[in-house]
Write a protein that holds these residues in place. Sequence first.
Motif, PDB file in Angstrom:
ATOM      1  N   GLY A 212       0.794  -1.224   0.000  1.00  0.00           N
ATOM      2  CA  GLY A 212       0.000   0.000   0.000  1.00  0.00           C
ATOM      3  C   GLY A 212       0.822   1.267   0.000  1.00  0.00           C
ATOM      4  N   SER A 213       2.019   1.226   0.532  1.00  0.00           N
ATOM      5  CA  SER A 213       2.847   2.432   0.610  1.00  0.00           C
ATOM      6  C   SER A 213       3.245   2.966  -0.758  1.00  0.00           C
ATOM      7  N   ILE A 214       3.222   2.119  -1.792  1.00  0.00           N
ATOM      8  CA  ILE A 214       3.641   2.576  -3.124  1.00  0.00           C
ATOM      9  C   ILE A 214       2.473   2.684  -4.092  1.00  0.00           C
ATOM     10  N   MET A 215       1.250   2.478  -3.618  1.00  0.00           N
ATOM     11  CA  MET A 215       0.096   2.535  -4.512  1.00  0.00           C
ATOM     12  C   MET A 215      -0.252   3.984  -4.866  1.00  0.00           C
ATOM     13  N   PRO A 216      -0.787   4.234  -6.063  1.00  0.00           N
ATOM     14  CA  PRO A 216      -1.167   5.609  -6.455  1.00  0.00           C
ATOM     15  C   PRO A 216      -2.136   6.253  -5.471  1.00  0.00           C
ATOM     16  N   GLN A 217      -2.967   5.437  -4.833  1.00  0.00           N
ATOM     17  CA  GLN A 217      -3.923   5.972  -3.867  1.00  0.00           C
ATOM     18  C   GLN A 217      -3.224   6.646  -2.691  1.00  0.00           C
ATOM     19  N   THR A 218      -2.027   6.158  -2.356  1.00  0.00           N
ATOM     20  CA  THR A 218      -1.272   6.771  -1.264  1.00  0.00           C
ATOM     21  C   THR A 218      -0.813   8.173  -1.657  1.00  0.00           C
ATOM     22  N   LYS A 219      -0.439   8.339  -2.905  1.00  0.00           N
ATOM     23  CA  LYS A 219      -0.073   9.677  -3.388  1.00  0.00           C
ATOM     24  C   LYS A 219      -1.259  10.624  -3.281  1.00  0.00           C
ATOM     25  N   TRP A 446      12.038   2.811  -3.437  1.00  0.00           N
ATOM     26  CA  TRP A 446      11.499   1.678  -2.678  1.00  0.00           C
ATOM     27  C   TRP A 446      11.712   0.373  -3.441  1.00  0.00           C
ATOM     28  N   LYS A 447      11.441   0.398  -4.705  1.00  0.00           N
ATOM     29  CA  LYS A 447      11.622  -0.805  -5.523  1.00  0.00           C
ATOM     30  C   LYS A 447      13.103  -1.168  -5.646  1.00  0.00           C
ATOM     31  N   GLN A 448      13.933  -0.138  -5.835  1.00  0.00           N
ATOM     32  CA  GLN A 448      15.369  -0.367  -6.042  1.00  0.00           C
ATOM     33  C   GLN A 448      16.048  -0.904  -4.786  1.00  0.00           C
ATOM     34  N   TYR A 449      15.657  -0.395  -3.627  1.00  0.00           N
ATOM     35  CA  TYR A 449      16.343  -0.753  -2.378  1.00  0.00           C
ATOM     36  C   TYR A 449      15.684  -1.919  -1.650  1.00  0.00           C
ATOM     37  N   GLY A 450      15.196  -2.863  -2.403  1.00  0.00           N
ATOM     38  CA  GLY A 450      14.711  -4.097  -1.807  1.00  0.00           C
ATOM     39  C   GLY A 450      13.225  -4.359  -1.950  1.00  0.00           C
ATOM     40  N   GLY A 451      12.456  -3.332  -2.289  1.00  0.00           N
ATOM     41  CA  GLY A 451      11.016  -3.510  -2.393  1.00  0.00           C
ATOM     42  C   GLY A 451      10.599  -4.519  -3.450  1.00  0.00           C
ATOM     43  N   ASP A 452      11.263  -4.478  -4.612  1.00  0.00           N
ATOM     44  CA  ASP A 452      10.934  -5.439  -5.670  1.00  0.00           C
ATOM     45  C   ASP A 452      11.234  -6.868  -5.229  1.00  0.00           C
ATOM     46  N   GLU A 453      12.337  -7.013  -4.501  1.00  0.00           N
ATOM     47  CA  GLU A 453      12.728  -8.338  -4.017  1.00  0.00           C
ATOM     48  C   GLU A 453      11.690  -8.866  -3.015  1.00  0.00           C
ATOM     49  N   ILE A 454      11.281  -7.993  -2.107  1.00  0.00           N
ATOM     50  CA  ILE A 454      10.260  -8.378  -1.132  1.00  0.00           C
ATOM     51  C   ILE A 454       8.958  -8.725  -1.831  1.00  0.00           C
ATOM     52  N   THR A 455       8.572  -7.910  -2.800  1.00  0.00           N
ATOM     53  CA  THR A 455       7.319  -8.145  -3.525  1.00  0.00           C
ATOM     54  C   THR A 455       7.337  -9.494  -4.226  1.00  0.00           C
ATOM     55  N   LYS A 456       8.474  -9.851  -4.803  1.00  0.00           N
ATOM     56  CA  LYS A 456       8.607 -11.151  -5.470  1.00  0.00           C
ATOM     57  C   LYS A 456       8.409 -12.286  -4.471  1.00  0.00           C
ATOM     58  N   GLU A 457       9.031 -12.178  -3.304  1.00  0.00           N
ATOM     59  CA  GLU A 457       8.917 -13.226  -2.287  1.00  0.00           C
ATOM     60  C   GLU A 457       7.498 -13.303  -1.725  1.00  0.00           C
ATOM     61  N   VAL A 458       6.898 -12.151  -1.502  1.00  0.00           N
ATOM     62  CA  VAL A 458       5.533 -12.113  -0.972  1.00  0.00           C
ATOM     63  C   VAL A 458       4.557 -12.767  -1.944  1.00  0.00           C
ATOM     64  N   ASN A 459       4.741 -12.520  -3.232  1.00  0.00           N
ATOM     65  CA  ASN A 459       3.831 -13.098  -4.215  1.00  0.00           C
ATOM     66  C   ASN A 459       4.076 -14.589  -4.421  1.00  0.00           C
ATOM     67  N   ALA A 460       5.318 -15.021  -4.213  1.00  0.00           N
ATOM     68  CA  ALA A 460       5.585 -16.464  -4.250  1.00  0.00           C
ATOM     69  C   ALA A 460       4.851 -17.143  -3.094  1.00  0.00           C
ATOM     70  N   TRP A 461       4.885 -16.514  -1.927  1.00  0.00           N
ATOM     71  CA  TRP A 461       4.133 -17.035  -0.772  1.00  0.00           C
ATOM     72  C   TRP A 461       2.634 -17.045  -1.070  1.00  0.00           C
TER      73      TRP A 461
END
Length: 473
Positions: A212-219, A446-461
Amino acid sequence: MERNPPQASISIVISSLGMTFPAGMDENDNRYLNYIREQTGIDIQVTTPPAEVYDEKLDVIMSSGSLPDMLHAYEPVWFGNYAKQGAFMPLDDLINTYGPNLKKKIPDRIWDRVRYGGKIYAVPSLNEVSGIELMYVRKDWLDRLEMKPPQTLEEYTEVIRAFTRRDPDRNGEDDTIGLPLTVNLGRSSPIFGAFGTQLDTWFDVDGRLVNGSIMPQTKQALGYLAELYREGLLDREFPLNLQNNLYEKIESGRVGLFSATWYDTRGPIAASKLKDPKAEWIALEYLAGPQGQKGVYGTNEIRGYNVIPAGSEHAADVIRMLDFIVSDYRNLKLGFENEIWRMENGVMVTDFQQHDEHLYRGMYQSLVDVPDPELFKNRLDSLGDFHLYDNLERIREHVMKDAFYGIPTPSMSKYDKKLDELQGVFTSIILGVEPLDAFDHFVAQWKQYGGDEITKEVNAWYAAQRDKPAEEF
C-alpha cells in the motif's frame, strides 16, 4: 500453602509493558507471578529490559554467551530473522507433550504463521482486537456551529476547516486544531482508508500483492493531507507530536475531531469531559473518499512471539508455564475474583482501584493471549460506560486486512529498516518541503532498495497459499 513447591527453574525475558507495581513488589516478587509459580511448581526468574530499547536489548541478549530459557518478542521481522538462522528450538514435540491447552486454544491457522521449514519456532500470543483507530468528534462543537456529523471526505474537510477557523470553543482565541496527527503519520489511518489504501499493508491488485505504501492511492492521500497543511487546517506540530502531546491537546479542549484509539474514550476523551462537563464526544462514520472507499488498518493477529533459544535445558518447563497461563485465563486476565471483580446479578462489576493497582498481571497473562469474545465483552463493559466494545465492533466492520500474513520473508529482514527510512519523505511532502511528485521518486527508490525483491517473495508465498493444505501437529 503451595500446590506444587517449585522444583524446576527457568529464566525469561519479557516486556514490563510500562507497568508499575504496588509498594514492596516487583517483576520477580508479586502475587500473580507467585501464583503461577505455585500452580506450576516452576521457579520463574524474570528480566524486563527497558521498554524504550526493548528490541535492541533482545539483540544484545541473543548475541551474548548467556541466553535465557525464553524471550518474548513483538517484531515479526525479528522473529523471522532469528528463526531462519537456527537460533530457536523447534517446539512441535514439546507442544504435543506439554501444551494441550496451547493446542486447544490457538487456532491451526495461527500455528502455520510461526512455522519455518515446516517446524514451529514460537508460541504465539494473539490480538484480541482487529484494529485500533476510529474517528471521534465533539458533538457540542458541531451543534454550536450548526453542522451535522460528517460522513464524506468533503464533509470532513468542512468540519476540519470550521473547527480551525470558527472558534468552536467560543473563547475568542485562534487556538483550536482542525485535525491532529502524531509523529510518523500516526492517527492518519482513516484518511488513507478513504483513498482505498493503508501504509505498510499488502493488497491484492488483480491477483498480485502490492504494498500500500507505493500505490497511487497513497499519493492521493498525501496530496489531500498536504492541502490541509497548506491551508493551516492540520496541526502544525504533528511531526513532533508524541502520544502524550496529542492527549494534552485533547484534554485541554483544543481538539474537537481526531482519529482515536478504541480505548481513548477511557483516556483523553474522558479527561476532556472531566475538565469540561459540556464536552460531548461521539463516534463518527469512517470518512468515505472519492470512490466511496473507507476503512482502517488491521492489527496483526499475532501480537507476540515466545521463543526458546536453541540449547535451552528447560524448554519443557517453559511450555508448561505457557500452557498454564493460557489455561487460567480468567484469573490472570481479569484478576482474582471477588477481589478485583465480582458478579452481581449476572453482570461483572470491577473494583477500579484494585484493577488499576494490579494491572501488572498483564505482563504475564499477555505472554499467551487468546480471544474469548464473551469474557472480553463482559470485561470491557465492566470498566464503565466508555463504549469500548462498541468502538471495537465499529472498527472490526471496516478493517482493511493485510493480505500477507506469512513469516517475514528473507528480504524483509534485509531491507525493512531502509524502506522505513525512505518513507520519511511522506512527512516532507505534507509539510510542503518536497513536492507531491517526490512520491514517484520514493516509489522508484522503494523498488530499487529491496522492495521489488520483497514483492517477489511475498507473491511467491501468496501463490503457494492458494492450494496449500493446512499443516497439523
